[in-house]
Design an enzyme around this catalytic site. Structure first.
Site, PDB file in Angstrom:
ATOM      1  N   ASN A 289      -2.066  90.167  11.440  1.00 38.87           N
ATOM      2  CA  ASN A 289      -1.715  88.754  11.627  1.00 38.87           C
ATOM      3  C   ASN A 289      -2.826  87.798  11.211  1.00 38.87           C
ATOM      4  O   ASN A 289      -2.554  86.639  10.885  1.00 38.87           O
ATOM      5  CB  ASN A 289      -1.315  88.487  13.087  1.00 38.87           C
ATOM      6  CG  ASN A 289       0.171  88.728  13.292  1.00 38.87           C
ATOM      7  OD1 ASN A 289       0.958  88.639  12.336  1.00 38.87           O
ATOM      8  ND2 ASN A 289       0.570  89.038  14.514  1.00 38.87           N
TER       9      ASN A 289
ATOM     10  N   CYS B 171       2.657  96.432  18.733  1.00 42.03           N
ATOM     11  CA  CYS B 171       2.907  96.332  17.277  1.00 42.03           C
ATOM     12  C   CYS B 171       1.603  96.180  16.510  1.00 42.03           C
ATOM     13  O   CYS B 171       1.605  96.013  15.307  1.00 42.03           O
ATOM     14  CB  CYS B 171       3.888  95.212  16.950  1.00 42.03           C
ATOM     15  SG  CYS B 171       3.135  93.589  16.924  1.00 42.03           S
ATOM     16  N   PHE B 172       0.470  96.221  17.204  1.00 39.79           N
ATOM     17  CA  PHE B 172      -0.863  96.249  16.597  1.00 39.79           C
ATOM     18  C   PHE B 172      -1.138  95.024  15.715  1.00 39.79           C
ATOM     19  O   PHE B 172      -1.853  95.124  14.711  1.00 39.79           O
ATOM     20  CB  PHE B 172      -1.104  97.532  15.774  1.00 39.79           C
ATOM     21  CG  PHE B 172      -0.363  98.747  16.250  1.00 39.79           C
ATOM     22  CD1 PHE B 172      -0.324  99.061  17.600  1.00 39.79           C
ATOM     23  CD2 PHE B 172       0.310  99.570  15.360  1.00 39.79           C
ATOM     24  CE1 PHE B 172       0.362 100.181  18.046  1.00 39.79           C
ATOM     25  CE2 PHE B 172       1.000 100.685  15.792  1.00 39.79           C
ATOM     26  CZ  PHE B 172       1.034 100.996  17.143  1.00 39.79           C
ATOM     27  N   CYS B 173      -0.540  93.872  16.047  1.00 39.05           N
ATOM     28  CA  CYS B 173      -0.774  92.642  15.267  1.00 39.05           C
ATOM     29  C   CYS B 173      -0.356  92.816  13.815  1.00 39.05           C
ATOM     30  O   CYS B 173      -0.917  92.151  12.932  1.00 39.05           O
ATOM     31  CB  CYS B 173      -2.227  92.203  15.303  1.00 39.05           C
ATOM     32  SG  CYS B 173      -2.771  91.664  16.907  1.00 39.05           S
ATOM     33  N   ASN B 174       0.540  93.745  13.530  1.00 31.99           N
ATOM     34  CA  ASN B 174       0.969  93.958  12.149  1.00 31.99           C
ATOM     35  C   ASN B 174       2.501  93.966  12.131  1.00 31.99           C
ATOM     36  O   ASN B 174       3.131  95.016  12.021  1.00 31.99           O
ATOM     37  CB  ASN B 174       0.402  95.276  11.616  1.00 31.99           C
ATOM     38  CG  ASN B 174       0.657  95.467  10.130  1.00 31.99           C
ATOM     39  OD1 ASN B 174       1.660  94.991   9.591  1.00 31.99           O
ATOM     40  ND2 ASN B 174      -0.239  96.164   9.453  1.00 31.99           N
TER      41      ASN B 174
END
Ligand SMILES: Cc1ncc(COP(=O)(O)O)c(C=O)c1O
Length: 498
Positions: free
Chosen positions: A158, A415-418
């Protein structure tokens, strides 16, 4: 991954509950037989014993190196000894204590350039608070205007996605190149087409991660030359790549590279870097000035003179006491050898992938699904997956977190910032997202239900500097908990973020 160490001669036979009693040990024996050169990385076992005793003393199975690397005791003692022995003032002065720290900051800068084999004639190292700070510097100062393009892969953190807001405000067009299931790699012909679709005399910026923080996919660095040939500037997010892979800026010449040092060697936090080609840096237009970035400014006249080189981009006082620890961390990686670290995580990651891929319920159905490449080729040891119930539906990642806690296993879930990689992994269409508004009164759980997602997130296991075979064996024992698991309790915590 991809060299000899990673070439697996066989996949393990499926595991069932009845096989479990001694299978982690059996699996280790098979691993050591299949990867004889793993023994060549034993210096890292010694490092774990001498510098990371706290891991085993606390029975930790640390599998979140993509979240944060870990530091060795020696890094702390070297750093604290340096702080204890010296008096350091603010580097923005000419007094003796300032001069001493300025010399150390410049030494750290030179060490960073040398570590990445970047010629000081070509690159500057700009210290930032983290990789996000480096990405923001580029985004806010890139001279986007109407008709310009910002192109990026779906697979991005992100902190790269957010650059589209700078592009939008300045009238540039943003486009995304999708990844493809199931490997979550980009169709290279499609990428070449996107890169060709440029017209006239414009500033165009292409951003991609050298390694996905979601799937571990390593996108080809050859894209840098491809994009340059078509007139694009290239922003390489190297945050997830550089802890276990050599980024050689003598060989590859991205215009901008972003990274965080705590991901490479754990200590210090609060320091990242933008490695920028001098030529590309000259194109950037900073939206403000501040202390540290100028030689002089007036109040009664609207004028300021920018400081040259990296100082132009270092807002305020750099994190000078911690910068001294960067060189110490880089020296540790050099001592261990990045190639050795790479080989170790490649082998262990390959083993972990095999175990997950082979995990079966008693009815023969898979007990886990991997998002991204299921083998070691062109990937790092960052592995996104979900456990599956025997009927094939996804085990709630919050339950996985709960069980991981009981095994002292530190994983990442969510979601691991992705989001882009997650959208492809979960085959979520644009229509679904455009149709499903996140209403004011909604929780994340309501939203997940409203748009019909199979789960609120994934599980990520990532390996690093001192991962060892014991970590993988304990992970296997933890994974067995999900075999034949029909349902999860209903008292899981509310999801607060992705
Ligand atoms: C690929 C990638 N890019 C950028 C970032 C942002 O790093 P930081 O939070 O240190 O700024 C991360 C963090 O996980 C990452 O994995």
């Amino acid at each position: 991954m991809g060299d000899d160490l990673a070439r697996r001669p066989m996949r393990h036979p499926p595991l069932a509950r009845s096989d479990l009693a001694d299978s982690p040990a059996g699996a280790e024996a098979r691993f050591l037989r299949d990867y004889p050169s793993y023994g060549d990385t034993s210096a890292l076992d010694e490092l774990r014993t001498s510098g990371f005793a706290r891991l085993d003393a606390g029975r930790h199975v640390y599998l979140d190196y993509t979240g944060a690397g870990l530091y060795a005791d020696s890094q702390l003692s070297e750093h604290f000894e340096l702080l204890r022995r010296n008096v350091f003032g603010n580097p923005h002065s000419a007094n003796p204590t300032s001069t001493t720290i300025t010399a150390l900051v410049e030494q750290a800068r030179a060490a960073v350039l040398a570590f990445f084999r970047a010629s000081p004639d070509e690159y500057v190292a700009i210290f930032t608070p983290n990789a996000t700070g480096a990405l923001r510097l580029v985004g806010e100062a890139y001279p986007f205007c109407g008709g310009d393009r910002f192109l990026l892969t779906f697979d991005n953190h992100n902190s790269v996605n957010g650059i589209r807001e700078f592009a939008r405000v300045r009238g540039a067009e943003t486009s995304y190149v999708p990844s493809e299931p199931a490997d979550l790699r980009v169709d290279e012909q499609l990428l070449a087409r996107y890169l060709t679709e440029v017209g006239g005399d414009h500033h165009n910026l292409f951003a991609f991660p050298a390694q996905s923080n979601f799937s571990g996919v390593q996108h080809p660095l050859e894209w840098i030359d491809l994009a340059h040939e078509r007139g694009w500037d290239v922003l390489l997010d190297a945050a997830a790549y550089v802890p276990t892979n050599r980024l050689d800026l003598g060989r590859w010449h991205p215009d901008f590279v972003a990274l965080s040092f705590y991901k490479m060697f754990g200590w210090p936090t609060g320091v990242g870097c933008l490695l920028a080609r001098r030529e590309a840096l000259a194109k950037l237009e900073r939206p403000w000035f501040s202390g540290g970035t100028i030689v002089a400014a007036f109040v009664q006249r609207d004028w300021h003179q920018w400081a040259p080189g990296e100082a132009h981009f270092e807002d305020g006082t750099v994190n000078f006491l911690n910068l001294a620890a960067v060189e110490i961390g880089l020296r540790l990686l050099d001592r261990m050898g990045l190639e050795t670290i790479h080989a170790r995580v490649e082998a262990l990651g390959s083993w972990l992938l095999d175990e997950l891929g082979a995990l079966r319920h008693s009815n023969g159905s898979p007990a886990a699904t991997i998002y991204g490449p299921s083998g070691p080729d062109r990937r790092g040891a960052t592995i996104a997956f979900n456990f599956l119930h025997p009927d094939g539906h996804i085990v709630d990642e919050r339950y996985v977190d709960r069980i991981a806690g009981t095994h002292d296993v530190s994983l990442r879930t969510g979601c691991f910032c992705n989001p882009g990689a997650g959208e492809i992994a979960f085959t979520i269409s644009r229509e679904t997202l455009v149709g499903g508004e996140f209403g004011d009164a909604m929780t994340l759980d309501d939203y997940v239900r409203a748009i019909g997602l199979p789960s609120g997130g994934d599980v990520r296991a990532s390996l690093g500097l001192v991962s060892n075979t014991a970590d993988i064996k304990r992970f296997i024992a933890f994974a067995y908990e999900f075999i034949d698991l029909a349902e999860v309790p209903t008292d899981l915590p509310t999801r607060t973020g992705c």
